[in-house]
Scaffold this motif. Structure first.
Motif, PDB file in Angstrom:
ATOM      1  N   HIS A  67       0.822  -1.200   0.000  1.00 51.26           N
ATOM      2  CA  HIS A  67       0.000   0.000   0.000  1.00 51.26           C
ATOM      3  C   HIS A  67       0.862   1.259   0.000  1.00 51.26           C
ATOM      4  CE1 HIS A  67      -3.319   2.646   0.947  1.00 51.26           C
ATOM      5  NE2 HIS A  67      -2.611   3.140   1.927  1.00 51.26           N
ATOM      6  N   VAL A  69       0.937   5.104   1.039  1.00 52.77           N
ATOM      7  CA  VAL A  69       0.275   5.976   2.002  1.00 52.77           C
ATOM      8  C   VAL A  69      -0.234   7.246   1.314  1.00 52.77           C
ATOM      9  CG1 VAL A  69       0.604   7.355   4.110  1.00 52.77           C
ATOM     10  CG2 VAL A  69       1.688   5.103   3.892  1.00 52.77           C
ATOM     11  N   GLU A  73      -3.556   9.673   6.265  1.00 49.77           N
ATOM     12  CA  GLU A  73      -3.720   8.272   6.665  1.00 49.77           C
ATOM     13  C   GLU A  73      -2.883   7.952   7.899  1.00 49.77           C
ATOM     14  OE1 GLU A  73      -4.012   4.089   4.335  1.00 49.77           O
ATOM     15  OE2 GLU A  73      -2.611   5.558   3.557  1.00 49.77           O
ATOM     16  N   THR A  74      -3.448   7.135   8.788  1.00 50.35           N
ATOM     17  CA  THR A  74      -2.725   6.648   9.963  1.00 50.35           C
ATOM     18  C   THR A  74      -2.640   5.130   9.890  1.00 50.35           C
ATOM     19  OG1 THR A  74      -4.676   6.328  11.356  1.00 50.35           O
ATOM     20  CG2 THR A  74      -3.661   8.544  11.365  1.00 50.35           C
ATOM     21  N   GLU A  77      -5.894   3.443  11.149  1.00 54.06           N
ATOM     22  CA  GLU A  77      -6.941   3.347  10.124  1.00 54.06           C
ATOM     23  C   GLU A  77      -6.612   2.236   9.124  1.00 54.06           C
ATOM     24  OE1 GLU A  77     -10.183   3.736   7.632  1.00 54.06           O
ATOM     25  OE2 GLU A  77      -9.894   4.331   9.721  1.00 54.06           O
ATOM     26  N   ARG A  78      -5.354   2.124   8.731  1.00 55.49           N
ATOM     27  CA  ARG A  78      -4.948   1.070   7.794  1.00 55.49           C
ATOM     28  C   ARG A  78      -5.167  -0.305   8.433  1.00 55.49           C
ATOM     29  NH1 ARG A  78      -5.542   0.169   3.101  1.00 55.49           N
ATOM     30  NH2 ARG A  78      -5.851   2.376   3.182  1.00 55.49           N
ATOM     31  N   ARG A  81      -8.774  -1.203   8.274  1.00 54.06           N
ATOM     32  CA  ARG A  81      -9.196  -1.595   6.924  1.00 54.06           C
ATOM     33  C   ARG A  81      -8.650  -2.968   6.538  1.00 54.06           C
ATOM     34  NH1 ARG A  81      -9.406   3.070   2.669  1.00 54.06           N
ATOM     35  NH2 ARG A  81     -10.619   1.419   1.723  1.00 54.06           N
ATOM     36  N   HIS A  89      -2.349  -1.961  14.779  1.00 55.11           N
ATOM     37  CA  HIS A  89      -1.366  -1.138  14.056  1.00 55.11           C
ATOM     38  C   HIS A  89       0.083  -1.558  14.263  1.00 55.11           C
ATOM     39  CE1 HIS A  89      -0.203   1.284  17.534  1.00 55.11           C
ATOM     40  NE2 HIS A  89      -1.484   1.280  17.849  1.00 55.11           N
TER      41      HIS A  89
END
Length: 170
Positions: A67, A69, A73-74, A77-78, A81, A89
């Motif tokens: 991915h 960034v 975006e943090t 959050e990633r 998802r 995280h």
């Protein structure tokens, strides 16, 4: 012979033996004992110094690039998802060597650690309903049953954590 098989990604598991530690397992699986927080986060282990013999641990795969960034975006959050849980995280931050999960350089390409999407069963859940929700096809429920070692796909319990193999590359 010659048939191409599609094999979904399923998170590797390891059963803890006597004398094993998370840092030792991180050294074994990742060649870096400091990656023990990846194992602790993936397995919801609050105290990384305490791991029960016989416990089955999920071992996220760290070799997958995944991915780029975008602004704002943090990693929390990633993680939400990718894995359905923001608190996972560290599974992203440690292999990517990111000190502050709330500040990630825009344009950076992250390693997407392989860890299957997870869901905690609630009242009314069935594998067919969940397969429909996650894959768009209720008939894919046997994949979930196999990944979670469920002998009877008609029996799941409230609070049971279910893993959904990653089929995004298929």
């Amino acid at each position: 012979m010659g048939q191409e098989l599609l094999i979904p990604y399923i998170t590797r598991r390891h059963t803890v033996a006597s004398g094993e530690t998370l840092s030792g397992l991180a050294q074994h699986f990742y060649d870096d004992g400091t990656f023990f927080p990846v194992l602790a986060a993936a397995n919801h282990i609050g105290d990384p110094n305490v791991v029960r013999v016989g416990r089955s641990l999920l071992i996220p795969e760290l070799g997958d690039v995944g991915h780029t960034v975008v602004a704002g975006e943090t990693l929390s959050e990633r993680a939400r998802r990718w894995y359905s849980e923001a608190q996972l995280h560290p599974i992203i931050s440690f292999p990517n060597r990111i000190a502050d999960p709330d500040h990630v350089e825009v344009g950076r390409v992250l390693i997407r650690p392989g860890l299957n999407l997870r869901h905690t069963a609630v009242a009314g859940d069935t594998l067919r309903v969940l397969a429909q929700h996650h894959y768009g096809n209720a008939e894919m429920f046997p994949i979930v049953a196999a990944a979670d070692h469920i002998a009877d796909p008609n029996k799941i319990t409230v609070g049971q954590v279910l893993f959904f193999p990653d089929l995004t590359d298929f």
